[in-house]
Design an enzyme around this catalytic site. Structure first.
Site, PDB file in Angstrom:
ATOM      1  N   ARG A  69       0.898  -1.345   0.054  1.00  0.00           N
ATOM      2  CA  ARG A  69       0.109  -0.193  -0.014  1.00  0.00           C
ATOM      3  C   ARG A  69       0.647   0.988   0.063  1.00  0.00           C
ATOM      4  O   ARG A  69       0.670   2.130  -0.487  1.00  0.00           O
ATOM      5  CB  ARG A  69      -0.756   0.304   1.700  1.00  0.00           C
ATOM      6  CG  ARG A  69      -1.801  -0.885   0.341  1.00  0.00           C
ATOM      7  CD  ARG A  69      -3.433  -1.179   1.376  1.00  0.00           C
ATOM      8  NE  ARG A  69      -2.590  -1.582   2.882  1.00  0.00           N
ATOM      9  CZ  ARG A  69      -2.394  -3.132   2.963  1.00  0.00           C
ATOM     10  NH1 ARG A  69      -2.700  -3.803   2.141  1.00  0.00           N
ATOM     11  NH2 ARG A  69      -1.786  -3.979   4.678  1.00  0.00           N
ATOM     12  N   GLU A 106       5.145 -12.017  14.586  1.00  0.00           N
ATOM     13  CA  GLU A 106       5.157 -12.580  15.408  1.00  0.00           C
ATOM     14  C   GLU A 106       5.681 -13.738  15.705  1.00  0.00           C
ATOM     15  O   GLU A 106       6.255 -14.582  16.876  1.00  0.00           O
ATOM     16  CB  GLU A 106       3.829 -12.422  15.861  1.00  0.00           C
ATOM     17  CG  GLU A 106       3.142 -13.052  17.097  1.00  0.00           C
ATOM     18  CD  GLU A 106       1.942 -12.435  17.874  1.00  0.00           C
ATOM     19  OE1 GLU A 106       1.146 -12.850  18.416  1.00  0.00           O
ATOM     20  OE2 GLU A 106       0.702 -12.090  16.489  1.00  0.00           O
TER      21      GLU A 106
END
Length: 182
Positions: A69, A106
């Protein structure tokens, strides 16, 4: 947020044009969908204009957009301020010689890349992405650019999820954000 000027009607228009999708792409995530901002020509123009107003007189020579984006917002900003646009991509998406930076997720790691020679030592860079969450991708982009001798002046994001403390991961690097996510 943008210059703490809550009176600027452009910020309200931008914020209200971003759709929030609960539980996407997985349960517990409140996805900030900028495609609805892109459908609102006034909100999209306001977004670009606010960034251009900020960077027009800062001697920025490179706008680096983070995949994917950052590729939407970066090129019009770069054109408007007279800077070149450099894509920072996921692995194996750029032909030719690349330099890469690995970063932690993560669970596991990821990597971003840019073309060797796309950014020269001493160039002033703004790193653009749609959103700052944990700050991992932006931190990796900063490291990548600084490894080639660039000066990262600031990171610019449309949305911030402040509860995820992404700014902390960027140390003393300045971050300019237009709106907080829902």
């Amino acid at each position: 947020m943008a210059s703490n000027d809550t009176q600027d009607p452009r910020l309200a228009r931008i914020s209200s044009s971003i759709r929030v999708i609960p539980n996407f792409p997985k349960p517990g995530i409140m996805f900030q969908d900028i495609t609805t901002l892109l459908l609102d020509t006034k909100a999209f123009k306001d977004t670009i204009d606010l960034f251009v107003e900020r960077y027009r007189d800062q001697n920025i020579s490179v706008v680096a957009g983070v995949e994917a984006r950052g590729f939407i917002f970066g090129p019009p900003i770069a054109l408007a301020i007279g800077a070149k646009f450099v894509p920072i991509r996921k692995p194996k998406k750029l032909p030719g010689e690349v330099i890469s930076e690995e970063y932690s997720l993560e669970y596991g790691t990821d990597k971003i890349e840019m073309h060797v020679g796309a950014v020269q030592p001493g160039e002033r860079v703004v790193v653009v992405d749609d959103l700052i969450a944990t700050g991992g991708t932006l931190a990796a982009a900063i490291k990548l650019l600084e490894r080639v001798g660039a000066h990262v002046a600031e990171c610019a994001c449309v949305i911030e999820l402040p509860e995820l403390k992404g700014r902390e991961r960027l140390g003393d690097k300045s971050v300019f954000v237009l709106v907080d996510g829902a």
